[in-house]
Design a protein around this motif. Structure first.
Motif, PDB file in Angstrom:
ATOM      1  N   UNK A 190      -9.512  -7.292 -28.988  1.00 18.93           N
ATOM      2  CA  UNK A 190      -8.669  -8.434 -28.670  1.00 18.93           C
ATOM      3  C   UNK A 190      -7.977  -8.141 -27.345  1.00 18.93           C
ATOM      4  N   UNK A 191      -8.235  -9.019 -26.384  1.00 21.64           N
ATOM      5  CA  UNK A 191      -7.761  -8.789 -25.029  1.00 21.64           C
ATOM      6  C   UNK A 191      -6.428  -9.487 -24.772  1.00 21.64           C
ATOM      7  N   UNK A 192      -5.638  -8.854 -23.916  1.00 21.80           N
ATOM      8  CA  UNK A 192      -4.461  -9.502 -23.380  1.00 21.80           C
ATOM      9  C   UNK A 192      -4.851 -10.380 -22.212  1.00 21.80           C
ATOM     10  N   UNK A 193      -3.873 -11.103 -21.642  1.00 18.11           N
ATOM     11  CA  UNK A 193      -4.162 -12.022 -20.535  1.00 18.11           C
ATOM     12  C   UNK A 193      -4.369 -11.319 -19.201  1.00 18.11           C
ATOM     13  N   UNK A 194      -4.025 -10.031 -19.133  1.00 20.99           N
ATOM     14  CA  UNK A 194      -4.238  -9.284 -17.906  1.00 20.99           C
ATOM     15  C   UNK A 194      -3.041  -9.290 -16.974  1.00 20.99           C
ATOM     16  N   UNK A 195      -3.035  -8.306 -16.095  1.00 20.32           N
ATOM     17  CA  UNK A 195      -2.083  -8.230 -14.985  1.00 20.32           C
ATOM     18  C   UNK A 195      -2.879  -8.305 -13.691  1.00 20.32           C
ATOM     19  N   UNK A 196      -2.544  -9.296 -12.867  1.00 20.26           N
ATOM     20  CA  UNK A 196      -3.209  -9.416 -11.563  1.00 20.26           C
ATOM     21  C   UNK A 196      -2.432  -8.590 -10.556  1.00 20.26           C
ATOM     22  N   UNK A 197      -3.062  -7.550 -10.043  1.00 18.84           N
ATOM     23  CA  UNK A 197      -2.430  -6.668  -9.070  1.00 18.84           C
ATOM     24  C   UNK A 197      -2.983  -6.954  -7.680  1.00 18.84           C
ATOM     25  N   UNK A 198      -2.075  -7.182  -6.756  1.00 18.83           N
ATOM     26  CA  UNK A 198      -2.450  -7.392  -5.361  1.00 18.83           C
ATOM     27  C   UNK A 198      -1.750  -6.336  -4.521  1.00 18.83           C
ATOM     28  N   UNK A 199      -2.540  -5.559  -3.792  1.00 17.25           N
ATOM     29  CA  UNK A 199      -1.994  -4.514  -2.931  1.00 17.25           C
ATOM     30  C   UNK A 199      -2.153  -4.970  -1.484  1.00 17.25           C
ATOM     31  N   UNK A 226      -0.173   1.843 -17.942  1.00 16.65           N
ATOM     32  CA  UNK A 226      -1.138   2.308 -16.940  1.00 16.65           C
ATOM     33  C   UNK A 226      -0.394   2.440 -15.632  1.00 16.65           C
ATOM     34  N   UNK A 227      -0.433   3.624 -15.053  1.00 11.32           N
ATOM     35  CA  UNK A 227       0.268   3.878 -13.801  1.00 11.32           C
ATOM     36  C   UNK A 227      -0.736   4.148 -12.692  1.00 11.32           C
ATOM     37  N   UNK A 228      -0.514   3.475 -11.576  1.00 13.52           N
ATOM     38  CA  UNK A 228      -1.338   3.717 -10.390  1.00 13.52           C
ATOM     39  C   UNK A 228      -0.407   4.224  -9.298  1.00 13.52           C
ATOM     40  N   UNK A 229      -0.656   5.423  -8.840  1.00 13.61           N
ATOM     41  CA  UNK A 229       0.176   6.011  -7.796  1.00 13.61           C
ATOM     42  C   UNK A 229      -0.450   5.767  -6.430  1.00 13.61           C
ATOM     43  N   UNK A 230       0.422   5.662  -5.431  1.00 16.56           N
ATOM     44  CA  UNK A 230      -0.038   5.524  -4.039  1.00 16.56           C
ATOM     45  C   UNK A 230      -1.129   4.454  -3.947  1.00 16.56           C
ATOM     46  N   UNK A 231      -0.791   3.244  -4.343  1.00 15.50           N
ATOM     47  CA  UNK A 231      -1.786   2.175  -4.437  1.00 15.50           C
ATOM     48  C   UNK A 231      -2.508   1.958  -3.113  1.00 15.50           C
ATOM     49  N   UNK A 232      -3.779   1.592  -3.244  1.00 15.71           N
ATOM     50  CA  UNK A 232      -4.644   1.266  -2.116  1.00 15.71           C
ATOM     51  C   UNK A 232      -5.115  -0.175  -2.263  1.00 15.71           C
ATOM     52  N   UNK A 282       0.843  -1.198   0.000  1.00 18.46           N
ATOM     53  CA  UNK A 282       0.000   0.000   0.000  1.00 18.46           C
ATOM     54  C   UNK A 282       0.877   1.245   0.000  1.00 18.46           C
ATOM     55  N   UNK A 283       0.527   2.185  -0.884  1.00 18.94           N
ATOM     56  CA  UNK A 283       1.262   3.435  -0.961  1.00 18.94           C
ATOM     57  C   UNK A 283       2.317   3.485  -2.051  1.00 18.94           C
ATOM     58  N   UNK A 284       2.699   2.317  -2.581  1.00 18.22           N
ATOM     59  CA  UNK A 284       3.695   2.279  -3.650  1.00 18.22           C
ATOM     60  C   UNK A 284       3.037   2.581  -5.001  1.00 18.22           C
TER      61      UNK A 284
END
Lengths: 111, 113
Positions: free
Chosen positions: B103-112, B77-83, B15-17
């Motif tokens: 046409x979709x990519x496989x995705x990025x799974x983000x865990x905060x 795609x940038x996410x600042x100060x992640x929650x 969190x916060x990164x």
């Protein structure tokens, strides 16, 4: 209010048991309705696009239909490999480039 | 490449990164979408790029989210100060235009954490 509603949330079918999935919408001015298939851990895969009421599209065991308020995805004699989550997405004329996705129907076909 | 690729496939952060997610579209596709998919929910539109036009940012949930794309190439795609509520799968899709097949990519799974 949800723009797009899919039903049922989950569906279990025996192999060969035909059924239909529903996608209903409440907003007018539809530009296009899109059906996708999504397998676990993967991005959605395009199936069909429907643009106007009365239109039908078919691909193998799948057939998509469209009315003024809803779309059906008919699955005839499904096989286990048809197991996936099926998503519908709507594009409206007054919302620019924004697509509205339903939450999907999780289909399981039992051998 | 043959399809849309995304990297990393998984990202765990505190969190916060800040995090940066990448999307490589299909060559020749002028349009690109970013979506967020929370567990058990539908895809949520974030942003749309079409060629050199100004992007449609109407779906970005807060000013912590931003995205860039130069011409018809890679997007980030940038996410600042992640929650913690940012935890989701982030999907990218490329296409020729808004009414064409995405046409979709496989995705990025983000865990905060």
């Amino acid at each position: 209010e949800d723009q797009v509603t899919q039903s049922p949330e989950a569906l279990r079918l025996q192999e060969g048991e035909s059924s239909s999935l529903n996608c209903s919408y409440t907003v007018s001015g539809l530009r296009g309705l899109f059906w996708y298939r999504q397998d676990p851990g993967k991005g959605p895969e395009f199936l069909f696009t429907l643009y106007s009421a009365g239109e039908e599209k078919e691909k193998e065991r799948l057939k998509a239909t469209l009315t003024k308020k809803e779309s059906f995805l008919h699955i005839t004699a499904p096989k286990p490999e048809d197991s996936a989550t099926y998503l519908c997405a709507l594009l409206y004329s007054n919302t620019g480039n924004q697509f509205y996705f339903g939450t999907g129907t999780s289909l399981t076909v039992i051998p | 490449g043959a399809g849309v690729s995304q990297s990393p496939s998984n990202k765990v952060t505190e969190k916060g990164k800040d995090v940066e997610l990448r999307c490589d579209p299909i060559s020749g596709h002028t349009a690109l979408y970013w979506y967020r998919q929370r567990l058990g929910q539908g895809l949520e539109f974030l942003i749309y790029f079409q060629g050199n036009s100004a992007p449609d940012k109407s779906g970005l949930p807060s000013d912590r989210f931003s995205a860039e794309r130069t011409g018809e190439s890679v997007s980030t795609l940038t996410i600042q100060r992640t929650q913690q509520e940012d935890s989701a799968v982030y999907l990218c899709a490329s296409t020729f235009s808004v009414t064409d097949t995405q046409y979709f990519g496989p995705g990025t799974r983000l865990t905060v954490l």
